[in-house]
Design an enzyme around this catalytic site. Structure first.
Site, short mmCIF file in Angstrom:
data_model
loop_
_atom_site.label_atom_id
_atom_site.label_comp_id
_atom_site.label_asym_id
_atom_site.label_seq_id
_atom_site.Cartn_x
_atom_site.Cartn_y
_atom_site.Cartn_z
N GLY A 4 -3.30 11.94 -5.47
CA GLY A 4 -3.76 11.46 -4.17
C GLY A 4 -5.15 10.87 -4.18
N LEU A 43 -0.85 8.25 -8.58
CA LEU A 43 -1.98 8.22 -7.65
C LEU A 43 -3.01 9.30 -7.98
CD1 LEU A 43 -0.12 7.64 -4.26
CD2 LEU A 43 -1.00 5.96 -5.89
N TYR A 68 12.39 22.21 -11.09
CA TYR A 68 11.79 21.91 -9.79
C TYR A 68 12.35 22.83 -8.70
CZ TYR A 68 9.92 17.50 -11.72
OH TYR A 68 9.25 16.55 -12.45
#
Length: 321
Positions: A217, A214, A53
């Site tokens: 989004g 999600l 990351y």
């Protein structure tokens, strides 16, 4: 906050997992530190990161940000810290910079420990399957890390059900604890893991951690620049757009926020330890925590299944008689 055991282990972790992939590329360090402070104050004790990351040319950046927070806050013992191994940390310069060979694992864990400014990792996860390295080699390397006190538990990520079985049975034959968690893509839009991964995880005592809860989004009514590739195929899909509209209508009828409801649905799923939330802002963290205020009835869950059908049941019934 709700808590559960980390798979079949005795460790207790929060059922919301603080994902940190945005720290650095999308969230400035001072804001990331504030988010981590607030998360601990709200009872979130499970932090997830990965050695890669930070973005192209900055791999390891996110671990460094977390490391500086751990050193400055003095809160290391309040956090169950998870990171990952497998990704290419050489930025393409060397073929030895990725994978799960004993050589790569040894180098990767020491580098992560330096960046995180800690002497141990609580959950060390294989970020991907390595088809070129035998399981006995992987577990021998992992056993060494446990003996050295550098790692406590091991998990997998993005594994198929049969990979979980292979890893678990090899660990069992060696007399080891084996895997305690599996981190998979799982949300209302993408339910493929219900066929084999979640049944395998339940059988072997792995807690399932859901990433992209999600759907980039979409389930929250937003879709930012960090949308993952599994959502790109839905972007211009009229059927998918109609599905999302039905989801928003379902949430409006119950006066709940779609994003919070999507997280709450995962918290209702059998075998799911919890979703990974990846807040870029403090507001997004607070919104995620509000998911614990949502309870679904059996009728609600049935209605959600009508909007987002399951993968068809577990294997082999999902595709055979």
């Amino acid at each position: 906050m709700e808590y559960a055991h980390l798979g079949r282990s005795g460790a207790t972790v929060s059922r919301l997992v603080l994902g940190t992939m945005n720290f650095g590329p999308h969230t400035e360090e001072k804001d990331a530190h504030r988010i981590m402070d607030r998360a601990v104050e709200e009872g979130v004790n499970f932090f997830d990161t990965a050695n890669v990351y930070g973005g192209e040319g900055r791999r390891g950046w996110t671990e460094e940000i977390i490391g500086r927070w751990l050193a400055a806050s003095g809160r290391r013992d309040e956090v169950v810290l998870a990171t990952k191994v497998y990704g290419d940390m050489s930025e393409g310069a060397s073929p030895t910079g990725k994978g799960l060979s004993a050589y790569s694992i040894r180098r990767a864990v020491d580098a992560s420990l330096r960046r995180l400014q800690t002497d141990h990792i609580d959950l060390y996860q294989m970020h991907h399957i390595d088809r070129d390295t035998p399981w006995d080699e992987v577990w021998q390397a992992f056993d060494t890390l446990v003996a050295q006190g550098k790692v406590t538990y091991f998990g997998s990520s993005n594994f198929a059900g049969w990979h979980i079985a292979q890893a678990s049975e090899t660990a069992r034959a060696r007399g080891g604890l084996g895997l305690v968690s599996e981190q998979s893509l799982y949300n209302l839009v993408t339910r493929d893991i219900e066929r084999e991964v979640t049944p395998a995880s339940e059988h072997y005592g792995l807690g399932v951690i859901a990433w992209s809860p999600l759907a980039g989004g979409r389930l929250a009514g937003t879709q930012g620049s960090g949308v993952r590739r599994e959502n790109s195929r839905h972007a211009a899909d009229p059927e998918g757009q109609a599905q999302i509209q039905r989801w928003q209508d379902f949430c409006d009828e119950r006066s709940i926020a779609p994003g919070e409801a999507a997280l709450a649905w995962l918290l209702h799923r059998p075998g799911v330890l919890g979703p990974i939330i990846g807040p870029r802002t403090m507001e997004q963290l607070e919104t995620a925590i509000a998911a614990f205020d949502i309870s679904f009835t059996e009728d609600d869950l049935a209605a959600i299944d009508e909007i987002f059908p399951s993968a068809g049941g577990t294997a082999p019934e999902a595709y055979a008689w």
